[in-house]
Design a protein around this motif. Structure first.
Motif, PDB file in Angstrom:
ATOM      1  N   THR A 103       1.458  59.186  81.350  1.00 53.37           N
ATOM      2  CA  THR A 103       0.649  59.975  80.229  1.00 53.37           C
ATOM      3  C   THR A 103      -0.701  59.246  80.531  1.00 53.37           C
ATOM      4  O   THR A 103      -0.934  58.361  80.942  1.00 53.37           O
ATOM      5  CB  THR A 103       1.503  59.877  78.872  1.00 53.37           C
ATOM      6  OG1 THR A 103       1.155  58.434  78.457  1.00 53.37           O
ATOM      7  CG2 THR A 103       2.740  60.011  78.849  1.00 53.37           C
ATOM      8  N   HIS A 147      -2.711  59.880  67.446  1.00 55.52           N
ATOM      9  CA  HIS A 147      -1.729  58.736  67.409  1.00 55.52           C
ATOM     10  C   HIS A 147      -1.743  57.741  68.506  1.00 55.52           C
ATOM     11  O   HIS A 147      -1.654  56.838  68.502  1.00 55.52           O
ATOM     12  CB  HIS A 147      -0.232  59.599  67.499  1.00 55.52           C
ATOM     13  CG  HIS A 147       0.966  58.603  67.771  1.00 55.52           C
ATOM     14  ND1 HIS A 147       1.466  57.813  66.706  1.00 55.52           N
ATOM     15  CD2 HIS A 147       1.339  58.458  68.725  1.00 55.52           C
ATOM     16  CE1 HIS A 147       2.458  57.123  67.130  1.00 55.52           C
ATOM     17  NE2 HIS A 147       2.686  57.456  68.455  1.00 55.52           N
ATOM     18  N   GLU A 148      -2.017  58.491  69.625  1.00 53.68           N
ATOM     19  CA  GLU A 148      -2.429  57.630  70.878  1.00 53.68           C
ATOM     20  C   GLU A 148      -3.798  56.813  70.648  1.00 53.68           C
ATOM     21  O   GLU A 148      -3.660  55.562  71.042  1.00 53.68           O
ATOM     22  CB  GLU A 148      -2.668  58.737  72.200  1.00 53.68           C
ATOM     23  CG  GLU A 148      -1.525  59.361  72.533  1.00 53.68           C
ATOM     24  CD  GLU A 148      -1.868  60.618  73.526  1.00 53.68           C
ATOM     25  OE1 GLU A 148      -1.041  60.647  74.308  1.00 53.68           O
ATOM     26  OE2 GLU A 148      -3.096  61.101  73.533  1.00 53.68           O
ATOM     27  N   LEU A 182      -2.339  58.063  77.754  1.00 52.29           N
ATOM     28  CA  LEU A 182      -2.322  56.991  77.147  1.00 52.29           C
ATOM     29  C   LEU A 182      -2.053  55.647  78.150  1.00 52.29           C
ATOM     30  O   LEU A 182      -2.728  54.574  78.138  1.00 52.29           O
ATOM     31  CB  LEU A 182      -1.646  56.857  75.941  1.00 52.29           C
ATOM     32  CG  LEU A 182      -1.580  55.331  75.072  1.00 52.29           C
ATOM     33  CD1 LEU A 182      -2.705  54.959  74.440  1.00 52.29           C
ATOM     34  CD2 LEU A 182      -0.361  55.702  73.776  1.00 52.29           C
ATOM     35  N   ASP A 183      -0.809  55.959  78.643  1.00 53.30           N
ATOM     36  CA  ASP A 183      -0.446  54.821  79.732  1.00 53.30           C
ATOM     37  C   ASP A 183      -1.339  54.744  80.759  1.00 53.30           C
ATOM     38  O   ASP A 183      -1.540  53.539  81.149  1.00 53.30           O
ATOM     39  CB  ASP A 183       0.948  55.202  80.149  1.00 53.30           C
ATOM     40  CG  ASP A 183       2.037  55.132  79.074  1.00 53.30           C
ATOM     41  OD1 ASP A 183       1.750  54.202  77.745  1.00 53.30           O
ATOM     42  OD2 ASP A 183       3.093  55.736  79.120  1.00 53.30           O
ATOM     43  N   LEU A 240      -7.845  61.134  73.790  1.00 52.99           N
ATOM     44  CA  LEU A 240      -6.365  60.743  73.092  1.00 52.99           C
ATOM     45  C   LEU A 240      -6.326  61.448  71.833  1.00 52.99           C
ATOM     46  O   LEU A 240      -7.309  61.608  71.204  1.00 52.99           O
ATOM     47  CB  LEU A 240      -6.378  58.917  72.742  1.00 52.99           C
ATOM     48  CG  LEU A 240      -6.539  58.243  74.193  1.00 52.99           C
ATOM     49  CD1 LEU A 240      -6.364  56.942  73.635  1.00 52.99           C
ATOM     50  CD2 LEU A 240      -5.359  58.470  74.967  1.00 52.99           C
TER      51      LEU A 240
END
Length: 195
Positions: A93, A125-126, A95-96, A122
């Protein structure tokens, strides 16, 4: 420790007593500085495994592969990627992928981490998850310089904020005071300052 010096019309950043101008990435890594930011560097390596990318960054410290495996897994764990270390980076993702950029930078063992617009794109939440990770890194003793336009991420993280406009500092200090200062309100928020 970072200083900004002027040499003629050119600004030169001195970090840890060494001039940062003209240094290539490997020299920055050896000097204890590393950068994580926008994801262009990852694009050319998207076919590589996430764990391998971190290992490759660790090789910049002239260590044998057998000596970096546990360090790489420690960094991946610290960044929340241990369970994803065998995935292709392209399958991660956003974020990852940003966590992977941080992991790659951390694998070099920096004393100063330069973050460049790492919160961009992002979700709320991210962004919160990223802020938590950056806070943990800072709490571990790592010095962090973060360039960011996602103001709430900075306000949740930093203990000192510096604002530039037109190449000059217009405000610096405690984050909330800086955001509330008349020059920042006028220049960045479009709120006219009376008088």
């Amino acid at each position: 420790r970072m200083q900004l010096l002027h040499q003629g019309n050119e600004r030169v950043a001195l970090m840890l007593g060494k001039t940062a101008r003209h240094l290539v990435e490997q020299q920055h890594a050896r000097a204890g500085r590393e950068r994580a930011g926008e994801l262009e560097p990852l694009a050319v390596e998207q076919r590589q495994r996430a764990g391998l990318l971190v290992a490759l960054a660790a090789f910049g410290r002239a260590r044998a592969e057998r000596d970096v495996y546990s360090d790489c897994m420690d960094v991946l764990t610290r960044c929340g990627l241990a369970g994803k270390s065998n995935r292709q980076a392209v399958a991660l993702t956003l974020l990852d992928r940003k966590r992977l950029e941080l992991a790659r930078a951390l694998a070099t063992g920096p004393r100063v981490l330069l973050l460049d617009e790492v919160a961009g794109g992002l979700t709320e939440h991210e962004c919160d998850a990223l802020v938590t990770l950056v806070k943990e890194l800072h709490a571990s003793g790592l010095s962090i310089v973060w360039i960011e336009h996602i103001v709430h991420a900075l306000l949740a993280t930093v203990d000192r904020l510096m604002v530039l406009h037109g190449g000059r500092f217009i405000a610096q200090g405690e984050p909330r005071a800086v955001i509330d200062s008349p020059p920042v309100r006028e220049v960045y928020m479009g709120i006219p300052v009376d008088g």
